[in-house]
Design a protein around this motif. Structure first.
Motif, PDB file in Angstrom:
ATOM      1  N   ARG A 234      13.782   6.318   1.513  1.00 51.18           N
ATOM      2  CA  ARG A 234      12.357   6.463   1.836  1.00 51.18           C
ATOM      3  C   ARG A 234      12.129   6.208   3.330  1.00 51.18           C
ATOM      4  N   THR A 235      12.846   5.209   3.864  1.00 48.90           N
ATOM      5  CA  THR A 235      12.734   4.930   5.299  1.00 48.90           C
ATOM      6  C   THR A 235      13.153   6.149   6.126  1.00 48.90           C
ATOM      7  N   VAL A 236      14.271   6.756   5.731  1.00 45.65           N
ATOM      8  CA  VAL A 236      14.772   7.909   6.493  1.00 45.65           C
ATOM      9  C   VAL A 236      13.741   9.042   6.439  1.00 45.65           C
ATOM     10  N   ARG A 237      13.152   9.254   5.261  1.00 49.81           N
ATOM     11  CA  ARG A 237      12.117  10.278   5.129  1.00 49.81           C
ATOM     12  C   ARG A 237      10.926   9.935   6.022  1.00 49.81           C
ATOM     13  N   ALA A 238      10.555   8.643   6.033  1.00 44.77           N
ATOM     14  CA  ALA A 238       9.403   8.215   6.824  1.00 44.77           C
ATOM     15  C   ALA A 238       9.654   8.422   8.314  1.00 44.77           C
ATOM     16  N   LYS A 239      10.939   8.506   8.700  1.00 40.80           N
ATOM     17  CA  LYS A 239      11.263   8.764  10.102  1.00 40.80           C
ATOM     18  C   LYS A 239      11.051  10.226  10.457  1.00 40.80           C
ATOM     19  N   GLY A 240      10.872  11.057   9.446  1.00 36.44           N
ATOM     20  CA  GLY A 240      10.685  12.484   9.704  1.00 36.44           C
ATOM     21  C   GLY A 240      11.969  13.281   9.586  1.00 36.44           C
ATOM     22  N   ALA A 241      12.982  12.697   8.942  1.00 33.61           N
ATOM     23  CA  ALA A 241      14.256  13.394   8.797  1.00 33.61           C
ATOM     24  C   ALA A 241      14.123  14.536   7.801  1.00 33.61           C
ATOM     25  N   GLY A 242      14.873  15.607   8.042  1.00 35.79           N
ATOM     26  CA  GLY A 242      14.880  16.739   7.126  1.00 35.79           C
ATOM     27  C   GLY A 242      15.767  16.449   5.924  1.00 35.79           C
ATOM     28  N   GLN A 243      15.656  17.323   4.927  1.00 35.91           N
ATOM     29  CA  GLN A 243      16.375  17.143   3.673  1.00 35.91           C
ATOM     30  C   GLN A 243      17.890  17.048   3.899  1.00 35.91           C
ATOM     31  N   LEU A 245      19.676  15.997   6.531  1.00 38.08           N
ATOM     32  CA  LEU A 245      20.062  14.697   7.093  1.00 38.08           C
ATOM     33  C   LEU A 245      19.963  13.614   6.029  1.00 38.08           C
ATOM     34  N   HIS A 250      22.701  10.141   4.855  1.00 41.95           N
ATOM     35  CA  HIS A 250      22.342   8.830   4.311  1.00 41.95           C
ATOM     36  C   HIS A 250      22.672   8.667   2.834  1.00 41.95           C
TER      37      HIS A 250
ATOM     38  N   MET B  56       1.557   9.594   4.001  1.00 41.14           N
ATOM     39  CA  MET B  56       2.842  10.068   4.519  1.00 41.14           C
ATOM     40  C   MET B  56       3.358  11.283   3.753  1.00 41.14           C
ATOM     41  N   LEU B  58       4.725  11.095   0.884  1.00 39.45           N
ATOM     42  CA  LEU B  58       6.019  10.645   0.373  1.00 39.45           C
ATOM     43  C   LEU B  58       5.902  10.099  -1.049  1.00 39.45           C
ATOM     44  N   LYS B  87       7.090  16.794   8.589  1.00 37.02           N
ATOM     45  CA  LYS B  87       8.300  16.235   9.200  1.00 37.02           C
ATOM     46  C   LYS B  87       8.067  15.930  10.673  1.00 37.02           C
ATOM     47  N   ARG B  90       5.704  12.688  10.682  1.00 35.13           N
ATOM     48  CA  ARG B  90       6.306  11.455  10.198  1.00 35.13           C
ATOM     49  C   ARG B  90       7.248  10.855  11.221  1.00 35.13           C
ATOM     50  N   GLY B  91       7.087   9.576  11.469  1.00 33.84           N
ATOM     51  CA  GLY B  91       7.978   8.901  12.398  1.00 33.84           C
ATOM     52  C   GLY B  91       7.622   9.172  13.841  1.00 33.84           C
ATOM     53  N   PHE B  98       7.969  -0.984   5.608  1.00 32.84           N
ATOM     54  CA  PHE B  98       7.878  -1.274   4.182  1.00 32.84           C
ATOM     55  C   PHE B  98       8.033  -2.762   3.891  1.00 32.84           C
ATOM     56  N   ASN B 106      19.559   1.465   5.813  1.00 36.91           N
ATOM     57  CA  ASN B 106      20.780   1.943   5.160  1.00 36.91           C
ATOM     58  C   ASN B 106      21.937   0.975   5.474  1.00 36.91           C
ATOM     59  N   PHE B 109      25.124   2.142   7.888  1.00 38.51           N
ATOM     60  CA  PHE B 109      25.061   2.588   9.282  1.00 38.51           C
ATOM     61  C   PHE B 109      24.573   1.438  10.163  1.00 38.51           C
ATOM     62  N   ILE B 121      15.379  12.422  16.247  1.00 38.10           N
ATOM     63  CA  ILE B 121      14.738  13.402  15.357  1.00 38.10           C
ATOM     64  C   ILE B 121      13.570  14.061  16.089  1.00 38.10           C
ATOM     65  N   HIS B 122      12.857  13.267  16.908  1.00 32.75           N
ATOM     66  CA  HIS B 122      11.624  13.787  17.517  1.00 32.75           C
ATOM     67  C   HIS B 122      11.716  14.045  19.021  1.00 32.75           C
TER      68      HIS B 122
END
Lengths: 333, 342
Positions: A234-243, A245, A250, B56, B58, B87, B90-91, B98, B106, B109, B121-122
């Protein structure tokens, strides 16, 4: 890391002792006199005495065991009763044959299984998911000898696309160097032979790889689904990562931890227990070697064959455990 | 009123479960101004987290789905926005942190990898530049030894440090809106205060608007300009932080404030609102809070109250503030027929 590896290696010692104790006991667990059993009903007294003498069977068990282990440590796996050749020399081509087959079977199983599992989890409840899981279910439930025979019938007999058995064209055998035939053909720089040997590998690899593939696909799918629900995804999605990635960086790395265990175990199983497949495809592997030794009551070969298979199994597990530390930084004992 | 960053209008997020349709977010409206800190307060299960995830986009789907309403972010309706557009936002323009710092990173990493990813990403920057920015961010959120921490894994950090990393990650692209879903709930009290101070500081320095989701009125008092109180998927009261804490209007808000432990009144038994949050369903009639409300009267069980505007801009979803009720006694259910409560 180094401490973990050395501790893990130390843990091998009791396992290896246990293994040798079991293989050592094989000869002595047979009811009656081992020499008599080996030579058969009609053997003479002197023949039995001579065999006992040459195999050291008249000595006390602890001494026999210490001789056995000392020989093993020097790389002496004993002498085949049937061929009178040292097993350590004789066994290598069989090990190489089994290794090569297992390698290709596992490549097939991992590539198809992992990807099918990922896509099934990604597109959960889609037609692909249902189809893939149906195939996986059939894969785990199907008797492998039946699959092997069907393959031979369709692709060798009816269509004639692929050879039905053997490792190479036996009318034109190749001079073996490492006994890994694909590698040998490469060393000979013989391109058409590489193709021929790969063709020989296809049917037995698929037959042997089907069950591991199905297990890996199901494991990958359930593991991925579990991981996709986790907070860090969920965090990675919240960062704006695409499906892509999210899934291939992850989720996959986390999902692979349990899948790796399954891959390791399945590799071990294939290396030791492919007797059916090896018999149907006339594949001169370690499974067939032991099977024939059993038919001929060639006890030293049975002992050493089982020991080698067990040893390989232990080594594969060691490799898997070491891979964990590479993937997961939290694994530190 | 300052420029609005976020304006929710009648947002409806429902969950379609085996036990029927659940209106987790039921016509929720509120807004967040530029640089403002707005708190959403409520018990567990009142829909505050689903509201934030809806913003979001989500919400786990299935079973969740936004079935109506608008989420205006700087004039753009996010409900209508394409996945690609979301996309980009977000971020970058909307970031989120959270509740569980322990599981939100993760484990496989490094901190640096995950921070640099958020930047890359951005922003079109090289790995090296991203690393420098990441170290800078870690310094900004008060992480000591940032150059070393960046190469460590999440399990090597404490909960407070991980939440700082999460905040650094959220702040990496200077968002206009930061959604913080119970950011301090899983932390020790002393660490909580540090994290709240850090968020306040980032809010003041970068003028980032914060939507703070919490069940802790202490956290609200610390940080928020305005407060939205939610109960069972609905907004029950809205007002400034001072108004809500000093003069709560809705019986539920009053109950929440009464149930705060006070150091000065040690002998007294701690107050708690009787009953539990009801199970939600579509088409329920009556005020959601009525079964637990000490002030409830007949009308509360027969009609759905609207949000009534009070003189000072405060609003409350309670018939006590309906003009008809205020004229008579707050027990005459008979007089209420034909009122504007819908």
């Amino acid at each position: 890391m180094a401490a973990y590896i050395s501790r893990r290696l130390l843990m091998l010692i009791p396992v290896l002792i246990g293994m040798t104790l079991i293989t050592f006991s094989i000869v002595h667990l047979i009811p009656g006199n081992p020499a008599q059993t080996i030579l058969g009903e009609s053997a003479t007294e002197t023949a039995i005495k001579n065999l006992e003498e040459s195999m050291g069977l008249n000595k006390p068990y602890p001494i026999q065991y210490s001789i056995y282990v000392t020989d093993l440590l020097q790389g002496d796996l004993g002498t085949s009763l049937r061929s009178k050749a040292p097993i350590s020399k004789e066994i290598w081509p069989y090990i190489a044959a089994t290794f090569e087959l297992t390698l290709f079977a596992m490549i097939f199983a991992v590539v198809i299984g992992v990807n099918a599992g990922i896509i099934s989890a990604w597109k959960q409840n889609s037609w692909f998911d249902f189809l893939a899981m149906l195939v996986a279910l059939i894969g785990v439930s199907m008797p492998i000898f039946w699959l092997a025979l069907m393959e031979q019938w369709i692709f060798a007999q009816e269509l004639g696309w692929l050879p039905a058995y053997g490792r190479q064209n036996n009318r034109d055998p190749m001079e073996a160097i490492t006994h890994f035939y694909v590698l040998d053909a490469m060393l000979h720089l013989d391109f058409s032979r590489i193709i021929g040997i790969l063709k020989h590998l296809i049917l037995p690899s698929i037959a042997l790889g089907t069950i591991p593939m199905a297990i890996i696909a199901r494991m990958t799918r359930s593991s991925m689904l579990e991981v996709m629900k986790s907070d860090y995804i969920r965090t990675v999605r919240a960062k704006g990562a695409g499906q892509f990635l999210v899934i291939y960086k992850h989720a996959l790395k986390n999902a692979m931890i349990p899948v790796l265990t399954v891959i390791g175990l399945q590799t071990g199983v294939l290396l030791g227990g492919a007797i059916l497949t090896e018999t149907i495809f006339s594949w001169p592997g370690i499974g067939r070697y032991i099977y024939e030794a059993i038919n001929y009551r060639d006890y030293p070969v049975i002992q050493s064959g089982i020991l080698v298979v067990a040893f390989i199994f232990v080594i594969i597990n060691l490799i898997v455990d070491l891979l964990y530390t590479y993937i997961d930084p939290r694994v530190k004992y | 009123m300052p420029d609005m960053v976020l304006r929710l209008k009648d947002l409806q997020t429902h969950f379609f479960t085996d036990h029927g349709e659940v209106p987790a977010v039921d016509r929720v409206s509120f807004s967040v101004g530029k640089g403002e800190v707005v708190g959403i307060v409520g018990e567990s299960g009142c829909g505050k987290s689903v509201t934030s995830l809806s913003i979001m986009q989500l919400v786990p789907s299935p079973p969740g789905k936004i079935i109506g309403g608008e989420i205006q972010f700087k004039g753009e309706d996010l409900v209508q926005a394409s996945p690609k557009r979301m996309k980009q936002l977000r971020g970058n323009e909307i970031a989120m942190i959270f509740q569980e710092p322990m599981t939100s990173l993760n484990p496989l990493f490094t901190i640096g990898n995950q921070l640099q990813e958020a930047i890359r990403i951005h922003r079109k920057v090289t790995k090296k530049q991203a690393r420098i920015q990441a170290i800078d961010l870690l310094n900004q959120v008060g992480i000591p030894r940032a150059e070393a921490i960046i190469d460590e894994y999440p399990h090597q950090l404490s909960g407070g440090m991980r939440q700082r990393v999460m905040i650094a990650m959220a702040m990496s692209c200077h968002p206009d809106l930061l959604i913080a879903d119970e950011p301090t709930t899983a932390l020790d009290v002393t660490i909580q205060a540090q994290i709240l101070r850090l968020m306040k500081q980032l809010n003041e320095e970068n003028n980032t608007a914060i939507l703070l989701i919490t069940h802790d009125l202490g956290v609200v008092a610390e940080l928020c300009d305005r407060v939205v109180v939610m109960y069972a998927g609905q907004v029950v009261e809205r007002g400034t932080m001072r108004e809500i804490l000093k003069q709560p209007k809705h019986p539920y808000t009053k109950g929440l404030i009464r149930s705060l432990p006070k150091l000065s009144e040690r002998e007294q038994k701690l107050y708690s609102i009787p009953g539990t949050v009801p199970r939600l369903g579509v088409g329920q009639v009556g005020c959601r809070f009525a079964p637990r409300c000490e002030m409830a009267f007949t009308r509360c069980f027969q009609e759905n109250p609207a949000l009534y505007e009070l003189e000072n801009g405060q609003t409350a979803r309670c018939f006590l503030y309906d003009e008809i009720e205020r004229e008579g006694h707050p027990d005459g259910g008979k007089t209420s027929i034909g009122s504007k409560g819908t």
